[in-house]
Write an enzyme that holds these catalytic residues in place. Structure first.
Site, PDB file in Angstrom:
ATOM      1  N   CYS A   1      -5.116  -3.052   3.449  1.00 49.82           N
ATOM      2  CA  CYS A   1      -4.693  -2.776   4.829  1.00 49.82           C
ATOM      3  C   CYS A   1      -5.831  -2.839   5.856  1.00 49.82           C
ATOM      4  O   CYS A   1      -6.295  -3.918   6.192  1.00 49.82           O
ATOM      5  CB  CYS A   1      -3.958  -1.431   4.840  1.00 49.82           C
ATOM      6  SG  CYS A   1      -2.880  -1.220   6.283  1.00 49.82           S
TER       7      CYS A   1
ATOM      8  N   GLU B   1       0.841  -1.211   0.000  1.00 50.42           N
ATOM      9  CA  GLU B   1       0.000   0.000   0.000  1.00 50.42           C
ATOM     10  C   GLU B   1       0.878   1.264   0.000  1.00 50.42           C
ATOM     11  O   GLU B   1       1.908   1.310   0.680  1.00 50.42           O
ATOM     12  CB  GLU B   1      -0.838  -0.016   1.292  1.00 50.42           C
ATOM     13  CG  GLU B   1      -1.758   1.173   1.480  1.00 50.42           C
ATOM     14  CD  GLU B   1      -2.403   1.200   2.877  1.00 50.42           C
ATOM     15  OE1 GLU B   1      -1.805   0.704   3.858  1.00 50.42           O
ATOM     16  OE2 GLU B   1      -3.505   1.741   2.981  1.00 50.42           O
TER      17      GLU B   1
ATOM     18  N   LYS C   1      -9.800   2.016  -1.569  1.00 46.50           N
ATOM     19  CA  LYS C   1      -9.900   1.450  -0.211  1.00 46.50           C
ATOM     20  C   LYS C   1     -11.197   1.925   0.459  1.00 46.50           C
ATOM     21  O   LYS C   1     -11.481   3.129   0.476  1.00 46.50           O
ATOM     22  CB  LYS C   1      -8.682   1.910   0.589  1.00 46.50           C
ATOM     23  CG  LYS C   1      -8.578   1.360   2.005  1.00 46.50           C
ATOM     24  CD  LYS C   1      -7.274   1.862   2.640  1.00 46.50           C
ATOM     25  CE  LYS C   1      -7.040   1.351   4.033  1.00 46.50           C
ATOM     26  NZ  LYS C   1      -5.776   1.862   4.613  1.00 46.50           N
TER      27      LYS C   1
HETATM   28  N1  LIG Z   1      -2.758   1.368   8.661  1.00 48.05           N
HETATM   29  C1  LIG Z   1      -3.896   0.725   8.431  1.00 48.05           C
HETATM   30  O1  LIG Z   1      -4.553   0.944   7.414  1.00 48.05           O
HETATM   31  C2  LIG Z   1      -4.404  -0.308   9.388  1.00 48.05           C
HETATM   32  C3  LIG Z   1      -3.820  -0.427  10.761  1.00 48.05           C
HETATM   33  O2  LIG Z   1      -2.806   0.166  11.090  1.00 48.05           O
HETATM   34  C4  LIG Z   1      -4.558  -1.305  11.691  1.00 48.05           C
HETATM   35  O3  LIG Z   1      -4.053  -1.575  12.792  1.00 48.05           O
HETATM   36  O4  LIG Z   1      -5.660  -1.741  11.355  1.00 48.05           O
END
Ligand SMILES: NC(=O)CC(=O)C(=O)O
Length: 267
Positions: free
Chosen positions: A149, A43, A114
């Site tokens: 993520c 990402e 996202k």
């Molecule tokens: N950084 C993110 O998008 C996600 C993250 O850090 C988490 O703990 O969930």
């Protein structure tokens, strides 16, 4: 199907331009050496997922410099390339965290904004807009569901991708080291509950003062970890047997026992 995940170290001190050309060369080099069908990047590797103050200045139109460099890298290398995500600026000036997937001829096969933005009341959550569409890409080897993520924490998104036919989830991330246990746990949980392969590709190094988890991981449909990186820059290459998805679903047909969120319960 063979996949190579390139865990990029997004370190301060390297400009976006030089990282872009370094990553383009890496894609070609890894494709030439490891012969994967699919290459995956993390990402927001141009800026770093926590370098919030750079999102606006480094945002690109969908077909901006990263798109161009990655389209060329995919076609030069002749691979499917999940190029991770870029800060995208749309025609009305709004920002999104957008993933780009290229086919081996360099054409864009899919893009995914996202959906779940991280930061609660700051950072990405206030700087970027939320995507609203589930996206799957059909490659000759597998139907791939896209997520990014923080999306990993929301199982309903992944169930939606499975309902759309996904046999594999590819999840680029910039997950922080302080929650590394969650990262591996969620990657395995999504694989087990949806009986799919999970390819989760994170960043290494430290950017914006946030040490990154690294530990990119590939999990099979039974939840076994097939490969896991350390915390620096690293390439993980794995061979995946897609027949294992159907075999797991047949041997342990838990998905057929769903009663909620399905139109007609099967029994
Ligand atoms: N950084 C993110 O998008 C996600 C993250 O850090 C988490 O703990 O969930």
């Amino acid at each position: 199907m063979r996949a190579s995940l390139i865990q990029i170290a997004v370190d301060e001190g390297e400009s976006v331009n030089s990282r872009r050309s370094r990553v383009s060369s890496l894609v070609r080099e890894v494709a030439g050496r490891e012969r994967p069908d699919l290459v995956v990047l993390p990402e927001l590797w141009t800026t770093g997922a926590f370098a919030y103050e750079t999102f606006a200045s480094e945002a690109e139109s969908l077909e901006g410099p990263t798109y161009e460099a990655m389209a060329k890298a995919a076609s030069d290398a002749g691979v499917w390339l999940h190029a991770g995500s870029v800060p995208e600026r749309d025609a009305s000036g709004d920002l999104y965290n957008t993933s780009l997937v290229f086919s081996p001829d360099g054409s864009l096969a899919a893009s995914y904004r996202k959906i779940h933005r991280f930061g609660f009341d700051k950072g990405e959550a206030v700087l970027m807009g939320a995507g609203s569409e589930l996206v799957t890409v059909r490659t000759p080897a597998a139907a791939i569901g896209l997520a990014t993520c923080y999306d990993l924490r929301f199982p309903e998104l992944f169930r939606g991708l499975v309902d759309a036919g996904a046999e594999m989830f590819v999840v680029p991330a910039g997950w922080p080291a302080r929650r590394r246990e969650h990262w591996t746990l969620f990657a395995r949980a999504r694989a087990v509950e949806d009986q799919v392969y999970v390819l989760a590709c994170g960043t290494g190094g430290t950017h914006a003062g946030v040490p990154q988890a690294g530990h990119s991981v590939v999990v099979d449909p039974w939840g076994e970890v097939l490969a896991e990186a350390g915390d620096g820059e690293e390439v993980l290459t794995v061979d995946l047997d897609l027949a294992k998805v159907a075999a797991t679903r047949e041997q342990f047909p838990a998905l057929k026992d769903r009663l909620l969120g399905v139109e007609a319960p099967p029994r």
